[in-house]
Design an enzyme around this catalytic site. Structure first.
Site, mmCIF file in Angstrom:
data_model
loop_
_atom_site.group_PDB
_atom_site.id
_atom_site.type_symbol
_atom_site.label_atom_id
_atom_site.label_comp_id
_atom_site.label_asym_id
_atom_site.label_seq_id
_atom_site.Cartn_x
_atom_site.Cartn_y
_atom_site.Cartn_z
ATOM 1 N N SER A 32 24.959 44.213 38.862
ATOM 2 C CA SER A 32 25.042 42.752 38.993
ATOM 3 C C SER A 32 25.330 42.358 40.439
ATOM 4 C CB SER A 32 26.097 42.171 38.040
ATOM 5 O OG SER A 32 27.383 42.682 38.313
ATOM 6 N N SER B 289 27.696 48.513 38.995
ATOM 7 C CA SER B 289 27.554 47.161 39.535
ATOM 8 C C SER B 289 26.131 46.793 39.954
ATOM 9 C CB SER B 289 28.529 46.904 40.693
ATOM 10 O OG SER B 289 28.743 45.507 40.750
ATOM 11 N N GLY C 106 24.565 47.814 33.606
ATOM 12 C CA GLY C 106 25.688 47.937 32.676
ATOM 13 C C GLY C 106 26.273 49.333 32.582
ATOM 14 N N ALA C 107 26.097 50.157 33.613
ATOM 15 C CA ALA C 107 26.609 51.531 33.567
ATOM 16 C C ALA C 107 27.843 51.698 34.448
ATOM 17 C CB ALA C 107 25.521 52.508 33.997
ATOM 18 N N HIS D 259 42.284 47.642 38.704
ATOM 19 C CA HIS D 259 43.115 46.502 38.300
ATOM 20 C C HIS D 259 44.098 46.107 39.402
ATOM 21 C CE1 HIS D 259 41.818 45.576 34.224
ATOM 22 N NE2 HIS D 259 41.640 46.867 34.046
ATOM 23 N N THR D 260 43.826 46.539 40.619
ATOM 24 C CA THR D 260 44.604 46.033 41.758
ATOM 25 C C THR D 260 43.948 44.783 42.349
ATOM 26 O OG1 THR D 260 43.435 47.699 43.045
ATOM 27 C CG2 THR D 260 45.731 48.168 42.516
ATOM 28 N N ASP E 298 33.122 44.121 44.078
ATOM 29 C CA ASP E 298 31.762 44.656 43.973
ATOM 30 C C ASP E 298 30.867 44.076 45.061
ATOM 31 O OD1 ASP E 298 32.905 45.679 41.733
ATOM 32 O OD2 ASP E 298 31.579 44.663 40.303
ATOM 33 N N SER F 83 11.856 40.035 37.568
ATOM 34 C CA SER F 83 12.468 41.337 37.841
ATOM 35 C C SER F 83 11.722 42.438 37.114
ATOM 36 C CB SER F 83 13.927 41.341 37.380
ATOM 37 O OG SER F 83 14.411 42.679 37.386
#
Ligand code: ADP
Ligand code: MG
Length: 380
Positions: free
Chosen positions: A129, A127, A123-124, A37-38, A173, A70
């Site tokens: 995504s 990243s 979703g683990a 959260h920085t 990310d 995919s």
């Protein structure tokens, strides 16, 4: 040949598209060692790329059609056109949104065929995504000889996620996936995007990093994350700084109640990032452990984004030999990063599973991750 290898992805392209790909590219997932959260406060983060990657085989078309398939979404070939890229939905929005953002940034040319396969778990908290976005971005940029620099590629991935997928994520990310070097973490200034490599030295110290996915799912579009971001903006405004990254510990006394707590997390976390970098540069990665645990306490008590399943993994790991542990990601679920001596990993993994069962939490999935290099061209 594993189904996600560069050779396999190239072969899938030949089979599905009926010609040679013009290149196969890959980009890694990541885990953030410290700096939680920085990023949205324009501060520093310290992610490292991991040894799990997304691979993309790509080839240009002469018409304005774009196709993407995919291995992780079997049976779903998405076909669209260049002018409809920004309306993509579902998994393909990460790939098509990246292409849209790159075209907005000046990528020339016509349509594309894209074939994707990766081994970053979806979703683990690792990243997948960004791995997908960055592999697509590097592929289309390199193949079109567009010579877009890696910061531009990172911004395109972020835009895909912000504007097409609709997830309010920062740049970390994508920067990690594109800029990290083998064996090192990336100290990233989220304001300037200036970055520096920081050697981790984990292997030489006999240390492992373990990521434990609690199976408790968080939704970034949910209220909690937006609320914390809004609190940070409000705190910065109250302090008269453009972002909390500019706030000092002394300034916190000027805030009240919840706002002070939220800001205190960001300000102390920023300090922890720099302490961790100093410890790593001094060749003492084991000493990073207590900083991770302090980060968790701050996220739990001041930022209030932990949940019982995360706290249970942290406590249990520490009780079974971990040097440090903290929740990673936005919070409200997701994963815990554990730093541990290599020979404690087995015991920690067993203990967190038993604790989850006893507490009635979902069965956790623990994976060791190792620092790896950033996005690159692969031999098909
Ligand atoms: P994380 O990035 O932590 O893994 P996200 O929710 O941000 O989790 O992104 C996961 C989503 O990204 C998946 O649900 C899917 O839509 C998309 N995705 C990631 N990797 C792939 C892939 N290899 N193939 C297809 N879709 C993918
Ligand atoms: Mg993601």
């Amino acid at each position: 040949m594993s189904p996600e290898s560069a050779a396999a992805v190239g072969q899938t392209f030949r089979d599905a598209v009926g010609r040679e790909p013009e290149g196969v590219f890959s980009a890694p997932g990541r885990v953030n060692l410290i700096g939680e959260h920085t990023d949205h406060n324009e501060g520093h983060v310290l992610p490292f790329a991991i040894d799990r990657r997304c691979r993309v085989a790509a080839g240009r078309r002469t018409d304005d059609v774009v196709t993407v398939r995919s291995a992780q979404q079997p049976g779903d070939t998405v076909t669209t056109t260049l002018d409809a890229l920004a309306t993509a939905r579902g998994w393909s929005a990460y790939a098509l949104g990246t292409l849209w953002a790159l075209r907005e940034a000046g990528l020339p040319g016509a349509g594309w065929d894209l074939v994707v396969a990766g081994d970053v778990p979806l979703g683990a908290g690792l990243s997948s995504s960004a791995a997908l976005e960055c592999a697509v971005a590097l592929a289309v940029s390199e193949i079109s000889d567009a010579a877009l620099d890696r910061h531009t590629l990172a911004r395109a991935g972020r835009r895909a996620e912000n504007d097409v997928v609709g997830a309010p994520v920062g740049i970390m990310d994508q920067a990690a996936s594109l800029l990290c070097r083998e064996g090192g973490a990336l100290l990233l200034d989220c304001r300037t995007l200036h970055s520096e490599d920081v050697a981790l030295g984990l292997e030489a110290a006999g240390l492992e990093t373990l990521v434990v996915d609690t199976g408790v799912r968080h939704d970034l579009a949910d209220g909690g994350y937006a609320d914390r971001r809004a609190a940070c903006v409000a705190a910065a405004e109250a302090l008269g700084v453009s972002a909390l990254r500019d706030a000092t510990p002394e300034m916190l006394a000027r805030l009240d109640g919840t706002l002070r707590q939220r800001a205190r997390h960001v300000v102390t976390e920023e300090g922890r990032v720099h302490r961790v970098v100093a410890l790593l540069r001094a060749g003492d990665p084991a000493a990073v452990g207590p900083e991770l645990t302090a980060s968790h306490a701050s996220l739990r008590d001041d930022f209030e984004v932990s949940v019982p399943a995360l706290d249970a993994v942290v406590e249990t790991a520490l009780a079974h030999g971990a040097l440090g542990a903290r929740l990673v990601g936005g919070g409200f679920g997701g994963s815990v990063l554990v730093l541990a001596p290599g020979d404690a990993v087995g015991e920690i993994t067993g203990a967190v599973a038993r604790r989850a069962a006893a507490d009635g939490h979902p069965e956790p999935v623990a994976r060791t991750v190792h620092p790896a290099g950033g996005a690159r061209r692969e031999d098909p």
